[in-house]
Design an enzyme around this catalytic site. Sequence first.
Site, mmCIF file in Angstrom:
data_model
loop_
_atom_site.group_PDB
_atom_site.id
_atom_site.type_symbol
_atom_site.label_atom_id
_atom_site.label_comp_id
_atom_site.label_asym_id
_atom_site.label_seq_id
_atom_site.Cartn_x
_atom_site.Cartn_y
_atom_site.Cartn_z
ATOM 1 N N HIS A 56 21.371 -1.390 -18.189
ATOM 2 C CA HIS A 56 21.211 -1.315 -16.886
ATOM 3 C C HIS A 56 22.093 0.510 -15.909
ATOM 4 O O HIS A 56 22.389 1.820 -17.347
ATOM 5 C CB HIS A 56 22.431 -1.961 -16.146
ATOM 6 N N GLU A 58 23.998 1.788 -14.710
ATOM 7 C CA GLU A 58 25.795 1.508 -14.799
ATOM 8 C C GLU A 58 25.930 2.722 -15.598
ATOM 9 O O GLU A 58 26.503 3.623 -16.300
ATOM 10 C CB GLU A 58 26.478 0.834 -14.006
ATOM 11 N N ALA A 167 -16.653 -5.522 3.392
ATOM 12 C CA ALA A 167 -18.352 -5.970 3.015
ATOM 13 C C ALA A 167 -19.522 -6.415 2.840
ATOM 14 O O ALA A 167 -19.203 -6.362 4.744
ATOM 15 C CB ALA A 167 -18.298 -7.071 1.471
ATOM 16 N N ASP A 205 -16.947 -8.473 -8.743
ATOM 17 C CA ASP A 205 -17.011 -7.468 -9.399
ATOM 18 C C ASP A 205 -16.793 -6.783 -10.278
ATOM 19 O O ASP A 205 -16.409 -5.479 -10.459
ATOM 20 C CB ASP A 205 -15.691 -6.495 -8.223
ATOM 21 N N ARG A 212 -4.731 1.845 -14.593
ATOM 22 C CA ARG A 212 -5.263 2.087 -16.128
ATOM 23 C C ARG A 212 -4.241 3.681 -15.922
ATOM 24 O O ARG A 212 -4.504 4.012 -14.368
ATOM 25 C CB ARG A 212 -6.948 2.657 -15.137
ATOM 26 N N THR A 311 -12.331 -14.717 2.560
ATOM 27 C CA THR A 311 -11.854 -15.995 1.658
ATOM 28 C C THR A 311 -9.857 -16.628 2.234
ATOM 29 O O THR A 311 -9.372 -16.736 2.664
ATOM 30 C CB THR A 311 -12.644 -16.790 1.469
#
Length: 375
Positions: A56, A58, A167, A205, A212, A311
Amino acid sequence: MDDRSLFEDRKWMQLAIDLALGGLYTTSPNPRVGCVLVRDGEIIGRGYHLRAGEDHAEVNAIADAGDATGATAYVTLEPCSHTGKTPPCCEALIAAKVARVVVAMTDPNPLVSGNGIKRLQDAGITVDMGVLEAEAKALNPGFIKRMETGLCWVRVKLAMSLDGRTAMDSGESQWITGQHARSDVQRLRARSCAVVSGVDTVIADQASLTVRADEMGIDPDTALLAAQQQPLRVVLDSSLRLPVDAKILSQPGNTIVMTATENTKARQALEQAGAEVIVLPAVTGRVDISKALQLLSERQCNEVMVEAGATLAGAFMAAGLVDQLNVYMAPTLMGSEARPLLQLPLSTMAQQQRLTIESITPVGEDWRIDASPRK
């Protein structure tokens, strides 16, 4: 505390917050935390939490200092007091013999919440609280919400034209915004534990929903680390229509398909293609999105990003499940026949949903509007 001392505390805490951002894309499901050690007005150690299971902030700052005796530790989150994958940080600070600890905010984790502060005070260490608390909270909206409510923090990402369209009527939408905005979306994905979309968007799509490294627009080493820790991809597919050759199933990382139908043949085919398929209750024939978020919360997802069409995005808004909207607005017009930003049927002005605008930022030629629903 005099003004000079407060100024110094704020200065060092701001540095600790800046350091915490080094783990912005990699600490999940742990919080992002930074720590600065100061003695006699000079920094002697810096550290931040990079990845769950590793040291962590600290501990890293103490290691950087070598000797932290008598120092003041500035920590963005209350030092942990329990043993998880690593030992308690409050014990590390006690062993390092620091004299004072300045904490930006208490840890909302019930395993810690106040216990770390008490342990430090019992050891004779001075503890001061609340320095740059709001800024520290902004580091970890998902972790805080999940610890306080048991639910993940949800952002909905949308891209629209100047006339509020997402769109064309045919469904064509690539690309409304420019490359700078798309790089910004990559960074939003990278800081998310899960990315959620609907099956129609994924199919239309040919979406991968991955991070990436070469598209993030940041330091290459940091981008590579981010890409190695891909967010969980979640496809809401009420009737199991996702093809087994969908691009999303061949990407690095894991994909969950959440459905509302029992279809053994389709389920086995998707599982053989590498997906995990989960059947959830249906609401009006569709996956219950509140149950979907509950499941993601149980899997320790802090920030969840919804990248979907009008939607599904509208359904999240209508259900009151959205914490923040990230809307990218492009300087273009798509016309009245194009699809709207959200499917959110409202018939009167009394039904309108007011938003609080948090920021409006230029991103290349586009604008990013961050807004939150008014509860």
